[in-house]
Structures are given as structure tokens and as C-alpha cells.
Design a protein around this motif. Structure first.
Motif, PDB file in Angstrom:
ATOM      1  N   VAL A  38     -15.689  27.436  16.968  1.00 48.18           N
ATOM      2  CA  VAL A  38     -15.674  26.565  15.760  1.00 48.18           C
ATOM      3  C   VAL A  38     -14.584  26.749  14.886  1.00 48.18           C
ATOM      4  N   PRO A  39     -14.271  28.110  14.626  1.00 48.58           N
ATOM      5  CA  PRO A  39     -13.141  28.384  13.479  1.00 48.58           C
ATOM      6  C   PRO A  39     -11.732  27.959  14.134  1.00 48.58           C
ATOM      7  N   THR A  40     -11.681  28.072  15.650  1.00 49.81           N
ATOM      8  CA  THR A  40     -10.321  27.350  16.144  1.00 49.81           C
ATOM      9  C   THR A  40     -10.327  26.092  16.261  1.00 49.81           C
ATOM     10  N   VAL A  41     -11.304  25.297  16.258  1.00 48.25           N
ATOM     11  CA  VAL A  41     -11.444  23.897  16.044  1.00 48.25           C
ATOM     12  C   VAL A  41     -11.180  23.349  14.725  1.00 48.25           C
ATOM     13  N   LEU A  42     -11.577  24.134  13.684  1.00 46.27           N
ATOM     14  CA  LEU A  42     -11.287  23.799  12.298  1.00 46.27           C
ATOM     15  C   LEU A  42      -9.845  23.893  11.773  1.00 46.27           C
ATOM     16  N   ASP A  43      -9.507  25.177  12.432  1.00 42.68           N
ATOM     17  CA  ASP A  43      -8.027  25.419  11.928  1.00 42.68           C
ATOM     18  C   ASP A  43      -7.170  24.268  12.434  1.00 42.68           C
ATOM     19  N   THR A  44      -7.384  24.032  13.659  1.00 38.89           N
ATOM     20  CA  THR A  44      -6.638  22.923  14.303  1.00 38.89           C
ATOM     21  C   THR A  44      -6.798  21.521  13.598  1.00 38.89           C
ATOM     22  N   TYR A  45      -8.159  21.117  13.269  1.00 40.39           N
ATOM     23  CA  TYR A  45      -8.279  20.103  12.257  1.00 40.39           C
ATOM     24  C   TYR A  45      -7.618  20.078  11.018  1.00 40.39           C
ATOM     25  N   PHE A  46      -7.672  21.295  10.325  1.00 40.99           N
ATOM     26  CA  PHE A  46      -7.106  21.281   8.969  1.00 40.99           C
ATOM     27  C   PHE A  46      -5.379  21.120   9.172  1.00 40.99           C
ATOM     28  N   ASN A  47      -4.985  21.437  10.113  1.00 42.47           N
ATOM     29  CA  ASN A  47      -3.575  21.445  10.252  1.00 42.47           C
ATOM     30  C   ASN A  47      -3.239  20.148  10.807  1.00 42.47           C
ATOM     31  N   GLN A  48      -4.016  19.393  11.566  1.00 41.01           N
ATOM     32  CA  GLN A  48      -3.866  17.965  11.980  1.00 41.01           C
ATOM     33  C   GLN A  48      -3.565  17.293  11.011  1.00 41.01           C
ATOM     34  N   CYS A  49      -4.607  17.374   9.914  1.00 38.33           N
ATOM     35  CA  CYS A  49      -4.777  16.454   8.625  1.00 38.33           C
ATOM     36  C   CYS A  49      -3.595  16.613   7.909  1.00 38.33           C
ATOM     37  N   ALA A  50      -2.649  17.918   8.020  1.00 37.43           N
ATOM     38  CA  ALA A  50      -1.674  18.161   7.158  1.00 37.43           C
ATOM     39  C   ALA A  50      -0.299  17.778   7.687  1.00 37.43           C
ATOM     40  N   ILE A  51      -0.296  16.978   8.964  1.00 35.09           N
ATOM     41  CA  ILE A  51       1.000  16.633   9.132  1.00 35.09           C
ATOM     42  C   ILE A  51       1.525  15.480   8.411  1.00 35.09           C
ATOM     43  N   GLU A  52       2.905  15.445   8.230  1.00 32.03           N
ATOM     44  CA  GLU A  52       3.565  14.828   7.410  1.00 32.03           C
ATOM     45  C   GLU A  52       4.724  13.895   8.358  1.00 32.03           C
ATOM     46  N   MET A  53       4.807  12.739   7.670  1.00 39.20           N
ATOM     47  CA  MET A  53       5.780  11.953   8.419  1.00 39.20           C
ATOM     48  C   MET A  53       6.151  10.819   7.250  1.00 39.20           C
ATOM     49  N   SER A  54       7.180  10.012   7.464  1.00 36.77           N
ATOM     50  CA  SER A  54       7.439   8.939   6.565  1.00 36.77           C
ATOM     51  C   SER A  54       6.842   7.557   7.367  1.00 36.77           C
ATOM     52  N   VAL A  55       6.672   6.577   6.454  1.00 35.56           N
ATOM     53  CA  VAL A  55       6.014   5.238   6.999  1.00 35.56           C
ATOM     54  C   VAL A  55       6.909   4.737   8.276  1.00 35.56           C
ATOM     55  N   SER A  56       8.211   4.959   8.029  1.00 36.80           N
ATOM     56  CA  SER A  56       9.225   4.519   9.166  1.00 36.80           C
ATOM     57  C   SER A  56       8.787   5.121  10.550  1.00 36.80           C
ATOM     58  N   ASP A  57       8.707   6.557  10.273  1.00 41.33           N
ATOM     59  CA  ASP A  57       8.295   7.369  11.412  1.00 41.33           C
ATOM     60  C   ASP A  57       6.743   6.816  12.039  1.00 41.33           C
ATOM     61  N   LEU A  58       5.800   6.759  11.161  1.00 39.21           N
ATOM     62  CA  LEU A  58       4.615   6.416  11.411  1.00 39.21           C
ATOM     63  C   LEU A  58       4.493   5.007  12.140  1.00 39.21           C
TER      64      LEU A  58
END
Length: 313
Positions: free
Chosen positions: A190-210
Motif C-alpha cells: 500500500v505505501p508503494t501504491v500511495l507514493d506512486t499515486y501522489f506523484n502521479q497526481c503531481a504531474i505538470e504539463m501545459s494545455v498544449s502538451d496535454l
């Protein structure tokens, strides 16, 4: 689909939307339950279009990176389905929840199986699948590489401040994860899954890239950006269907009614919408409505759909 304009002037449409949207900015509330997001300018706005024919248009702060948050769930779902296949649906459903994105009520009633992959509980199952199929490579590295490939840019990154904020204030997600683990729905640490998920939600990009990253969902699974196969057409149809039904939490029906396109929102204020066989449009405005969807972004996409004649209904 309503008959689209014969040759839409995408740039003209986006410029007009950017000019008209002013009165709707600052009306919503930024996601202050994640402190790192509370500091974002609520008056920011950006919109971008990417066509499967290579056409691109943008307006506003279209090159400014923002936290895509739950929009990452779309890319995670596509990757998990490639890694695990259709057996993934044995652990997560495909029905609208009608409840808040972080609700635990239905999980208790339905023995730990989330209603769909876009509420937080369902997204954790998807992340669990990615973690379980990555071997020695971390799940977040695999997902980030996948998104960068789809957008054809190495600039997409994880904001460590947002990731730390997600982790520090992620007790509800911890509760969801351990509850599902008790039913055997989550299989990994569970801690590994949560750490992955928290980082996943913190991905940044521009609307053009999205907009570019999502193009494979408008082009039957092959990305026009890199001219490479990403996933099969049947899977694209199903992911788009789930986006239409579940992409905006308990206001998914309202978004379908107003915009008429498959879409996925994030509490960072972004929305990605898919126009099958035409292209994608991405919007960012941090002020949220009561369901956690961008208020001005939803208005902008409603105008876009109407002005370009691309409502699927």
C-alpha cells in the motif's frame, strides 16, 4: 455528432473564447485542501486544440505548466490496460458513482470494488496494477515515460512540492487504499501504491502538451504526434465511453449535457476533452465548481463545442 463547421478556424474560436471568458474567472474556488494548489492564481486561463491532421491552436497561458491531477487517471488507465489487459475490470467497475471523488460509502457496500477508474478508489486500483506489472522499474517512471511519449516531449515533470503536499494531506486516500487492501482488491504494498499515486497526481504539463498527449484517444489508438500505435481502437472506444460517463465525478451528466464530449477533469483546474476522429481540446482554469471541476473551463468547452459544431449528440 452535430455537423461540424466545414473548415473551423480553430485559432479564431479559441481567441474568442479567451476574450469572452473573463467574467467567469475567479468565480470558482481553488483546491485549497491541497495547500500547494491553493497558491495558484484563480484568474489563470489557457486553452489549446490539437487536430489529428497536425493542426494546433492555443490561447491564454497555453505554455504554462499546471498540475494535471486526476487527468493523469486517463493515461494511467490506458497504460494499466496495456499491462494487465481486460482482467483489470474484475477489480474496478465502469459505472458512474454519483458520489464525491473521494467517497468511501460505496466501497463498504460493494466489498471494496470501486465503481469506476476515475474516482480516487478506482484510480488507486489502476495504479496498483501499474506498480504490479513494472518489475524493477517504478510505476511512476513507467507512467511518466508513457505520457512523455504520447506528448512527444521530455519536459513533462512531477512537481515535488505538489507531490509532498498530496502525501501530507492524503489521509482519505490512505483510508481508501487500506480498505480495499482488506478485501484483496489492492494487491501490492500500500505505501508503494500511495507514493506512486501522489506523484502521479503531481504531474505538470501545459494545455498544449496535454492536448497533444491525448490525441491517440481521438485517432483510434495511434498517436499522430509520434506516428506510433499506443493502444487498440476497441480500448480507445471504451476509455472514451468511461470518460463520458465518469470523467467529471458527480457532475459527469451535466458535462455531457452541456459539452457533449468525452472528457476528464482534475482539481488542478484542467480538463481534457476528446473529439473522435477530429482532435482534442485542453483547458485550464484553477477555480473549481462544487464537484471539483473547472468552472470557467467547463463554460469554455461548452462554447467551444457549440461554436465548432462538434457536440457528439
Amino acid at each position: 455528432m452535430n455537423a461540424p463547421l466545414a473548415h473551423p478556424n480553430w485559432q479564431e474560436i479559441l481567441d474568442a473564447i479567451c476574450e469572452d471568458i473573463g467574467p467567469f474567472l475567479n468565480r470558482g474556488k481553488v483546491a485549497d485542501y491541497i495547500p500547494a494548489l491553493a497558491e495558484v492564481d484563480p484568474g489563470a486561463f489557457a486553452i489549446a486544440f490539437a487536430g489529428i491532421d497536425g493542426t494546433e491552436a492555443s490561447a491564454g497561458l497555453s505554455d504554462t505548466p499546471f498540475s494535471i491531477q486526476s487527468i493523469s487517471k486517463v493515461f494511467a488507465l490506458c497504460l494499466a490496460l496495456e499491462l494487465e489487459g481486460e482482467s483489470l475490470w474484475g477489480r474496478v467497475g465502469r459505472e458512474p458513482s454519483g458520489t464525491a471523488f473521494n467517497s468511501i460509502v460505496q466501497l463498504e457496500q460493494e466489498r471494496g470494488k470501486p465503481r469506476n477508474p476515475f474516482i480516487n478508489a478506482g484510480a488507486l486500483v489502476v495504479t496498483d496494477s501499474i506498480v504490479g506489472h513494472c518489475g524493477e522499474r517504478s510505476g511512476i517512471a513507467r507512467l511518466l515515460s508513457f505520457i512523455r511519449r504520447c506528448a512527444r516531449t521530455p519536459e513533462i515533470h512531477i512537481n515535488p512540492v505538489v507531490a509532498d503536499s498530496e502525501a501530507a494531506f492524503g489521509d482519505r486516500n490512505r483510508s481508501l487504499a487500506y480498505f480495499m487492501k482488506s478485501f484483496g482488491v489492492l494487491r501490492q504494498d500500500v505505501p508503494t501504491v500511495l507514493d506512486t499515486y501522489f506523484n502521479q497526481c503531481a504531474i505538470e504539463m501545459s494545455v498544449s502538451d496535454l492536448a497533444r498527449a491525448g490525441l491517440f484517444l481521438a485517432a483510434n489508438g495511434t498517436s499522430p504526434v509520434i506516428n506510433e500505435w499506443i493502444t487498440n481502437p476497441d480500448r480507445v472506444e471504451r476509455v472514451n465511453a468511461i470518460m463520458m460517463l465518469c470523467g467529471h465525478y458527480d457532475m459527469s451528466g451535466d458535462f455531457a449535457f452541456r459539452v457533449g464530449l468525452p472528457g476528464k477533469s482534475g482539481v488542478g483546474g484542467g480538463i481534457l476533452a476528446i473529439i473522435p476522429n477530429v482532435g482534442t481540446v485542453a483547458v485550464w482554469s484553477p477555480g473549481l465548481n462544487t464537484a471539483g471541476n473547472s468552472l470557467a473551463g467547463t463554460v469554455a468547452l461548452e462554447w467551444f463545442s457549440h461554436r465548432a459544431g462538434i457536440n457528439l449528440f
